[in-house]
Enzyme design. Structure first.
Site, PDB file in Angstrom:
ATOM      1  N   HIS A   1       0.817  -1.211   0.000  1.00 19.32           N
ATOM      2  CA  HIS A   1       0.000   0.000   0.000  1.00 19.32           C
ATOM      3  C   HIS A   1       0.851   1.262   0.000  1.00 19.32           C
ATOM      4  CE1 HIS A   1      -3.922  -1.911   0.299  1.00 19.32           C
ATOM      5  NE2 HIS A   1      -3.288  -2.843   0.979  1.00 19.32           N
TER       6      HIS A   1
ATOM      7  N   ASP B   1       2.729   6.174  -5.468  1.00 18.06           N
ATOM      8  CA  ASP B   1       2.698   6.230  -6.928  1.00 18.06           C
ATOM      9  C   ASP B   1       1.940   7.499  -7.317  1.00 18.06           C
ATOM     10  OD1 ASP B   1       2.109   5.996  -9.632  1.00 18.06           O
ATOM     11  OD2 ASP B   1       1.868   3.821  -9.537  1.00 18.06           O
TER      12      ASP B   1
ATOM     13  N   ARG C   1      -0.684   7.569 -10.229  1.00 19.22           N
ATOM     14  CA  ARG C   1      -1.867   6.785  -9.847  1.00 19.22           C
ATOM     15  C   ARG C   1      -2.760   7.564  -8.906  1.00 19.22           C
ATOM     16  NH1 ARG C   1      -2.994   4.584  -5.006  1.00 19.22           N
ATOM     17  NH2 ARG C   1      -4.286   2.705  -4.889  1.00 19.22           N
TER      18      ARG C   1
ATOM     19  N   GLY D   1     -12.761  -2.648  -3.090  1.00 19.29           N
ATOM     20  CA  GLY D   1     -11.371  -2.917  -2.720  1.00 19.29           C
ATOM     21  C   GLY D   1     -10.709  -1.654  -2.224  1.00 19.29           C
TER      22      GLY D   1
ATOM     23  N   GLU E   1     -13.878  -3.856   1.534  1.00 20.81           N
ATOM     24  CA  GLU E   1     -12.522  -4.402   1.585  1.00 20.81           C
ATOM     25  C   GLU E   1     -12.573  -5.814   2.163  1.00 20.81           C
ATOM     26  OE1 GLU E   1      -8.789  -5.317   1.215  1.00 20.81           O
ATOM     27  OE2 GLU E   1      -9.564  -3.421   0.408  1.00 20.81           O
TER      28      GLU E   1
ATOM     29  N   GLU F   1      -9.647   1.076  -7.761  1.00 18.55           N
ATOM     30  CA  GLU F   1      -8.331   0.975  -8.384  1.00 18.55           C
ATOM     31  C   GLU F   1      -8.047  -0.519  -8.456  1.00 18.55           C
ATOM     32  OE1 GLU F   1      -5.279  -0.186  -9.071  1.00 18.55           O
ATOM     33  OE2 GLU F   1      -4.078   0.839  -7.539  1.00 18.55           O
TER      34      GLU F   1
ATOM     35  N   GLU G   1      -4.189 -10.317 -11.795  1.00 15.45           N
ATOM     36  CA  GLU G   1      -4.870 -10.341 -10.496  1.00 15.45           C
ATOM     37  C   GLU G   1      -6.378 -10.488 -10.626  1.00 15.45           C
ATOM     38  OE1 GLU G   1      -3.739  -6.862  -8.350  1.00 15.45           O
ATOM     39  OE2 GLU G   1      -1.828  -7.711  -7.718  1.00 15.45           O
TER      40      GLU G   1
END
Length: 363
Positions: A20, A26, A29, A53, A75, A120, A129
């Site tokens: 994370h 990032d 992002r 998520g 989550e 995201e 993924e």
């Protein structure tokens, strides 16, 4: 070629704070999501939003800052404990409700539908993924008709490339030639995609879109396989050593501002996704405009829905169909370009777009 992700370790891997930290830091992002959300405050005001998520909850907080009246932050990992603390730290407990659940199992009070879904979900080469599956499930379960998806579409691009940073140094390594080692290294790396940074100057041809994903309409089954057969003329003389794969995500354009796009291409600011390179077992020397022909297949693994198998097949440019117009130097493609150019010039003259050279006033 494949990258392994098992269902058992997928959610627990996201309890690692280092992952994370990498994503939060990032800048392209995080800042792109922030601009896409806060740049549409007029839309988010008083809306109900779902964050699929949510991780640390930062996207949920952006939505609350943009004026959302309720955010359901979903989550599945144990990071929910941290997310709740971060929500409390930012004084949004009354707006953001963190729910510990897979989105497939989640429920909202009174079968509530949301106005927008943010997530995201992107992995390496976009689909690694398989989290997009969950986002599409959330869309079908919870999104109002006409609701918005953030992002709303994504594109996968491919282009031939060189990877000098992997191989060139071995020709003279501390005064020793290790070309034999480099050859074996190439062969060993050709069985698995390499995540690395490719500079724009190391692309050997123009990119082509392999897949376009519409998050408003595509189904989970639509994500099962993608394939592209293509021929491109080399943009310069160089060493064809692999195929570079990257993606872009497009966000809804709901205000008068310009469209917000998150790009992970070689020309863009580096992200933690970098680029994905499918390496050739043996490099090929190509001349400028020499045709490079390939077939790339991307198929979901039958035993693991979160894994894709990537297969690159090198093709004979003499035996496959070329795009029209084509950038290569094969005679048929050159002739087609000449004919098309002449036809375009004639059509422009017919429409008065191109005028004959004016007479010299002195004549």
């Amino acid at each position: 070629m494949e990258m392994n992700v098992t269902q058992g370790d997928y959610f627990t891997s996201y309890e690692d704070l280092e992952i994370h930290r990498l994503m939060l830091e990032d800048e392209p992002r995080t800042d792109t999501y922030r601009r896409a959300i806060l740049g549409n405050k007029n839309y988010f005001k008083d809306k109900v939003v779902m964050d699929v998520g949510c991780g640390t909850g930062i996207l949920s907080i952006f939505c609350a800052q943009a004026g959302a009246k309720k955010v359901y932050a979903i989550e599945a990992s144990n990071l929910v404990k941290l997310a709740k603390e971060i929500v409390k730290e930012n004084n949004f407990e009354d707006i953001i409700e963190v729910i510990h659940s897979k989105v497939e199992d989640a429920t909202l009070p009174g079968d509530l539908k949301v106005d927008a879904i943010v997530s995201e979900w992107m992995g390496f080469y976009l689909l690694h993924e398989g989290m997009l599956d969950s986002v599409l499930v959330a869309r079908d379960k919870f999104l109002k008709e006409g609701g918005e998806m953030f992002p709303e579409s994504a594109v996968i691009y491919v282009a031939p490339c060189s990877v000098p940073q992997l191989y060139n140094k071995w020709t003279n390594f501390y005064g020793v030639s290790l070309s034999t080692f480099a050859k074996q290294l190439r062969a060993s790396k050709s069985s698995k995609p390499e995540i690395m940074q490719i500079s724009q100057e190391n692309l050997l041809g123009a990119e082509i879109a392999m897949a376009w994903i519409n998050l408003r309409e595509d189904t989970v089954n639509d994500l099962n396989c993608y394939s592209i057969q293509h021929v491109v003329g080399a943009s310069k003389t160089g060493q064809y050593q692999g195929l570079c794969v990257w993606f872009e995500c497009n966000f809804p354009e709901l205000s008068s501002g310009s469209r917000v796009v998150l790009s992970t291409g070689p020309e863009a600011k580096l992200t933690h996704w970098k680029q994905t390179v499918i390496l050739l077992p043996e490099e090929q020397n190509v001349d400028e405009q020499e045709p490079i022909a390939f077939l790339l297949d991307m198929n979901r693994d039958k035993n693991s829905s979160r894994r894709y198998n990537l297969e690159l097949t090198l093709l004979d440019p003499q035996e496959v169909e070329h795009p029209v117009p084509c950038t290569c130097d094969m005679t048929k493609c050159i002739l087609i370009k000449v004919v098309m150019s002449q036809h375009t010039e004639h059509a422009m003259q017919q429409n008065g777009i191109i005028e004959d050279d004016p007479l010299d006033d002195d004549e």
